[in-house]
Design an enzyme around this catalytic site. Structure first.
Site, short mmCIF file in Angstrom:
data_model
loop_
_atom_site.label_atom_id
_atom_site.label_comp_id
_atom_site.label_asym_id
_atom_site.label_seq_id
_atom_site.Cartn_x
_atom_site.Cartn_y
_atom_site.Cartn_z
N HIS A 26 -26.50 -64.99 -62.88
CA HIS A 26 -26.66 -64.26 -61.62
C HIS A 26 -25.34 -64.01 -60.88
CE1 HIS A 26 -27.16 -68.36 -60.13
NE2 HIS A 26 -28.36 -68.45 -60.60
N HIS A 80 -35.76 -80.14 -61.43
CA HIS A 80 -35.36 -78.89 -60.77
C HIS A 80 -36.22 -77.77 -61.37
CE1 HIS A 80 -32.97 -75.75 -59.08
NE2 HIS A 80 -32.02 -75.68 -60.00
N GLU A 82 -35.70 -74.44 -61.24
CA GLU A 82 -35.09 -73.16 -61.64
C GLU A 82 -35.33 -72.94 -63.13
OE1 GLU A 82 -31.06 -72.48 -60.31
OE2 GLU A 82 -31.26 -70.33 -60.68
N ASP A 84 -33.88 -71.97 -65.73
CA ASP A 84 -33.04 -72.41 -66.85
C ASP A 84 -33.38 -73.85 -67.26
OD1 ASP A 84 -31.95 -72.94 -64.31
OD2 ASP A 84 -29.91 -73.12 -65.07
N HIS A 147 -28.87 -77.62 -55.82
CA HIS A 147 -28.61 -76.50 -54.94
C HIS A 147 -29.88 -75.78 -54.49
CE1 HIS A 147 -28.91 -73.11 -58.01
NE2 HIS A 147 -29.20 -74.20 -58.67
N ASP A 166 -28.34 -80.02 -61.81
CA ASP A 166 -27.19 -79.10 -61.83
C ASP A 166 -25.88 -79.77 -61.40
OD1 ASP A 166 -28.29 -76.67 -62.76
OD2 ASP A 166 -29.17 -76.27 -60.81
N TYR A 194 -17.95 -74.11 -61.74
CA TYR A 194 -19.37 -74.35 -61.44
C TYR A 194 -19.53 -74.74 -59.97
CZ TYR A 194 -24.17 -75.63 -62.29
OH TYR A 194 -25.54 -75.68 -62.25
N HIS A 227 -26.18 -79.04 -67.42
CA HIS A 227 -25.33 -78.03 -68.08
C HIS A 227 -24.04 -78.71 -68.53
CE1 HIS A 227 -27.70 -74.59 -66.68
NE2 HIS A 227 -27.62 -75.04 -65.45
#
Ligand code: FEO
Length: 400
Positions: A26, A80, A82, A84, A147, A166, A194, A227
């Site tokens: 994004h 989380h 999100e 991904d 986040h 994250d 990041y 990640h």
């Protein structure tokens, strides 16, 4: 190094996926790709911490299958929501029918809004709640707005393993899984990128979280983000870097970021940069034709000065500059100082707009800005060098 499931600690396996081809997250350029890390714990309760992007579900299932029949998973922890990290959750629920799924209060709401499920066995956990897996205990720690509102850490107490979602991550696809297996400079650059692009707006919360972790006295032996690589050898390195980034610590460094139509603003930028250098302050001159917005903000992470340059186009600034400002403004850097410059033909509004943008970004301006009509003369370029001197002097004064 292996493409297989990797044993991170006895009975704990990395079973995530490697996204070698990812180049945009994004709006953030991910030149090295990324990984989506998921962790499988073999205990009385076979537990999966996080999943992967939907496109990589089969890859995760293949790695889980190297360790255990996926049907044996009875517990899933979602740190989380999100996509991904939760994108393959629907498939996993269908495939393994877990007895229980643990999530923070905000994550439960987010999962509902993503998957519109009716009967998933979701159980809410809050900061300080503990979960026994058999030989192991997990402590949960909500990390709201790091986040997303739902973000959470899972700490495996006996193993000293912090699964940190994250936080402490990097978009860094590699065949290696641990910090001591990759080149430190590149790893820290990707970790900084990041932080700048994902976590910087929440820096006060990061600082508070680090303090909370310290007070809880968690004996962290290893940090496993969702990640990039796992901090096995030196988790203190990334904790210390986060403390500096959260405090918005900068050094004597100035970014001169510009776009140009017919090289006039480019000449001005180079002279501003030269002026900064003449005061023995580090400078990075960044032409937006070549630099991606996410690399500009990465450089801004430790730069105290920010100088923006654009010519005027249709009573505005050039679109690449507008794009960069829109992106950087949302990342809420603090404690910076700067100035604006640009060439023009007749209207000359760009410098005024750049000044307004710097004000909105709460960058303390040390100059009213500098405009040059059409092509700069030698005297104009001397004025640009003087602007560089002014910014450099303010950067040096600010560090005392
Ligand atoms: Fe890597 Fe917020 O997802």
């Amino acid at each position: 190094m292996s493409g297989n499931a990797i044993e991170v600690k006895p009975g704990i396996y990395w079973v995530g996926a490697i996204d070698w081809g990812l180049r945009d997250f994004h709006g953030y350029s991910t030149e090295l790709g990324s990984t989506y890390n998921a962790f499988l714990v073999i205990d009385e309760h076979v537990t999966l911490f996080d999943t992967v992007k939907a496109t990589h579900t089969e890859e995760m299932l293949w790695r889980i299958g190297q360790v255990i029949d996926p049907q044996r998973i009875d517990t899933i922890v979602v740190n989380h929501a999100e996509m991904d990290h939760s994108g393959s959750l629907g498939r996993m629920v269908e495939a393994v029918h877990p007895e229980r799924i643990f999530a923070s209060p905000a994550c439960e709401k987010a999962l509902k809004a993503h998957f519109h499920y009716r009967d998933w066995p979701v159980r809410v956990v809050k900061t300080g709640d503990r979960l026994n897996l058999g030989k192991r205990n997990v402590t949960f720690l909500e990390t709201r707005m790091l986040h997303w509102p739902d973000s959470m850490f899972s700490f495996l107490e006996e193993d000293g393993l912090l699964i940190s979602s994250d936080a402490f991550g990097a978009h860094y696809a590699s065949s290696e899984r641990f910090d001591d297996e990759v080149e430190t400079g590149e790893l820290m650059h990707q970790a900084a990128k990041y932080y700048a692009n994902i976590l910087n707006p929440y820096s006060p919360l990061v600082a508070a979280l680090l303090e909370q972790v310290r007070k809880l006295g968690l004996k962290i032996d290893m940090i496993a983000p969702d990640h990039g690589v796992i901090w096995r050898k030196d988790p203190g390195r990334i904790l210390s870097a986060y403390a500096d980034w959260a405090a918005q610590k900068t050094r004597e460094k100035v970014l001169v970021v510009f776009d140009s139509m017919w090289h006039s603003t480019e000449k001005m930028a180079e002279s501003v940069g030269q002026g900064v250098l003449e005061k023995d302050v580090s400078v990075q001159v960044m032409d937006l034709h070549g630099w991606h917005r996410s690399d500009v903000v990465t450089e801004l992470l430790d730069a105290r000065g920010l100088v923006l340059g654009s010519p005027t186009l249709n009573n505005g600034m050039l679109p690449r500059m507008a794009d960069m400002i829109c992106y950087a403004r949302g990342l809420r850097f603090t404690n910076r100082l700067g100035a604006a410059f640009g060439s023009y033909g007749w209207g000359g509004e760009a410098v005024k707009l750049l000044n307004e943008a710097l004000d909105e970004m709460k960058v303390r301006r040390v100059s009213e800005g500098l405009r040059v009509q059409y092509v700069p003369t030698g005297e104009d370029l001397d004025r640009c060098r003087e602007l560089g001197h002014t910014v450099a002097a303010a950067v040096l004064a600010d560090s005392r």
